[in-house]
Enzyme design. Sequence first.
Site, short mmCIF file in Angstrom:
data_model
loop_
_atom_site.label_atom_id
_atom_site.label_comp_id
_atom_site.label_asym_id
_atom_site.label_seq_id
_atom_site.Cartn_x
_atom_site.Cartn_y
_atom_site.Cartn_z
N GLY A 165 0.53 -1.06 0.11
CA GLY A 165 -0.11 0.36 0.36
C GLY A 165 0.83 0.94 0.14
O GLY A 165 0.46 2.47 0.05
N GLU A 209 0.80 3.27 -5.64
CA GLU A 209 -0.24 3.00 -5.60
C GLU A 209 -0.74 2.37 -6.82
O GLU A 209 0.30 1.78 -7.72
CB GLU A 209 -0.79 4.38 -6.78
CG GLU A 209 -0.70 5.29 -5.35
CD GLU A 209 -1.92 5.25 -4.30
OE1 GLU A 209 -3.26 4.64 -5.13
OE2 GLU A 209 -2.30 5.98 -3.76
N LYS A 254 5.16 19.53 -5.23
CA LYS A 254 5.78 19.72 -4.15
C LYS A 254 6.80 20.65 -3.86
O LYS A 254 6.82 22.12 -3.78
CB LYS A 254 5.76 18.64 -2.87
CG LYS A 254 4.53 18.29 -3.10
CD LYS A 254 5.47 16.88 -2.07
CE LYS A 254 4.18 15.81 -1.88
NZ LYS A 254 4.80 14.38 -1.01
#
Length: 403
Positions: free
Chosen positions: A182, A185, A200
Amino acid sequence: MIHAAIMGFGNIGTGVARVIDVNQDAIRRTLPEGMCVKYVLDIRDFPESPYGDRVVHDIDVIVNDPDISVVCETMGGKEPAFTFTKKALEKGISVCSSNKELVEAHGAELVALAMRHGCSYLFEASVGGGIPLISTMLRSLGQEKLDSITGILNGTTNYIFTKMEREGADYATVLREAQALGYAERDPAADVEGHDTGRKIAILASLMTGKTVRYEDAPVEGITRVTARDFAWAHAFGSTIKLLGRAARTDEGLQVLTAPHLVPETHALAMVNDVFNGVFLHGNMVDDVLLYGRGAGSLPTGSAVVADMIWAAKAKGTGVPVEWDAEVVSLVAEDAMKSRYMVRVEADERKLAEDAFEGLIADLKTDAVEGELAFITEEMPLSECRARLAALPSVMGCMRVLA
C-alpha cells in the site's frame, strides 16, 4: 466552539476527524473554545461511521451555514476542489488544504481571494505530510532570505530506493512489493515519474520567492531508470541515491528541478530512509535547517491539516497572511543548470572518457561493477556534460551529484 467542515472523507479526511476527536484537549490549549466537525461533504454515505449523520452532498449546505468558519479540503484533484474552495473563501470561510495539485495550480489566486474576504487559505499538509514545513517557512523563518531548499518529498520513491539499496533488488521487484504493502498506488506514475515531488518543490519554491513557480516549467526526472548497479557505484563513491526536489537562487537565476541524485553518506539526507521525508532549508542568516518526519499517512497529514485549521480559526476576520504573488518566475533552463555528475561507461572506454572529460574528472573508479567504470565530474552545465557524453559510445548512466 469552532464549527468546521471536512470536504472529502477519504484517508486524510478521516484522519482530520480523528485528530479533532482524540486531541481535543490539546487543541483547547491553543484554541480554548475547542473545535468540532459539523459537516462532512462527500459523494458517498458512511452509515457505519460515527460521522454518518453529518454527511452532506451539497457544498451550499456548508457555505450557507453561518456557524461554519473553517473547512478542510482533502478531496484531491483540481475539480471540484477548486470550485468548492472558492465558494467557501468568497463567504469568508477559511480553507485548509492537503491537496498539492490544487495548491500548485491555483495557490496564488486562492491566497489572494482569502485575503480579500478576511479569511485564510492554508496548505501545510500539501507538502511533507505531518512535517511542520510550510508554517516554519512562513513564521519561524519569515525573517530569513531563503536561498535554497533541498528535500526528499515523496515517501513512496524513498521507500523503493531504501529497499533497492539494502537488498540489492531491482526497481520492478521493489515496486511490486511497495504496491502490495500500500506504499505505492496501482498506477504509480505520479510518484515514480517524479510528478508528486515536482509539484511539491514548485509550491516550496513559490513560497521561497513570494512569486509563482509553475510545476510545468521545472524539469522532472523520475526513478524508473535507476538500477542496482547505480547503487553499487554510489557506494563505491561513499554515497547513496535519493530522489530530490531542489530550488536554489543562483547567479544565473532561480533553479528548480526534480531528479535522482548521488548524496554523500555524510549528508543528513542520506540517513532519511523508508517512507520518511527530510527537507533542508538554507537561510542567509540561520544557515541550514533540517526538518524530518512522516511525509504521508492519515494521522500525520490530518494533524498538519488541523494545525492549519486552528491557526485559521484564531485569525478569523483578518486572515493569515501568505506572501504568494501571481507573477510567474522565469527559471534557469535545464541545459544551463550546473551540477557534478556520476557517469557510467564500459570499462574498455577509459581512454575515451578521460579524453572527453579532460581535466574535468574529479574521481574515477573501476572496481564496483564488472565490465564498467564510473567517474564523478567537476561542476558544469548540463549542456556541456551532454556534449562531452556524445563522444562516448556506451554511456550506461549519468546522474547528478549533490554538492
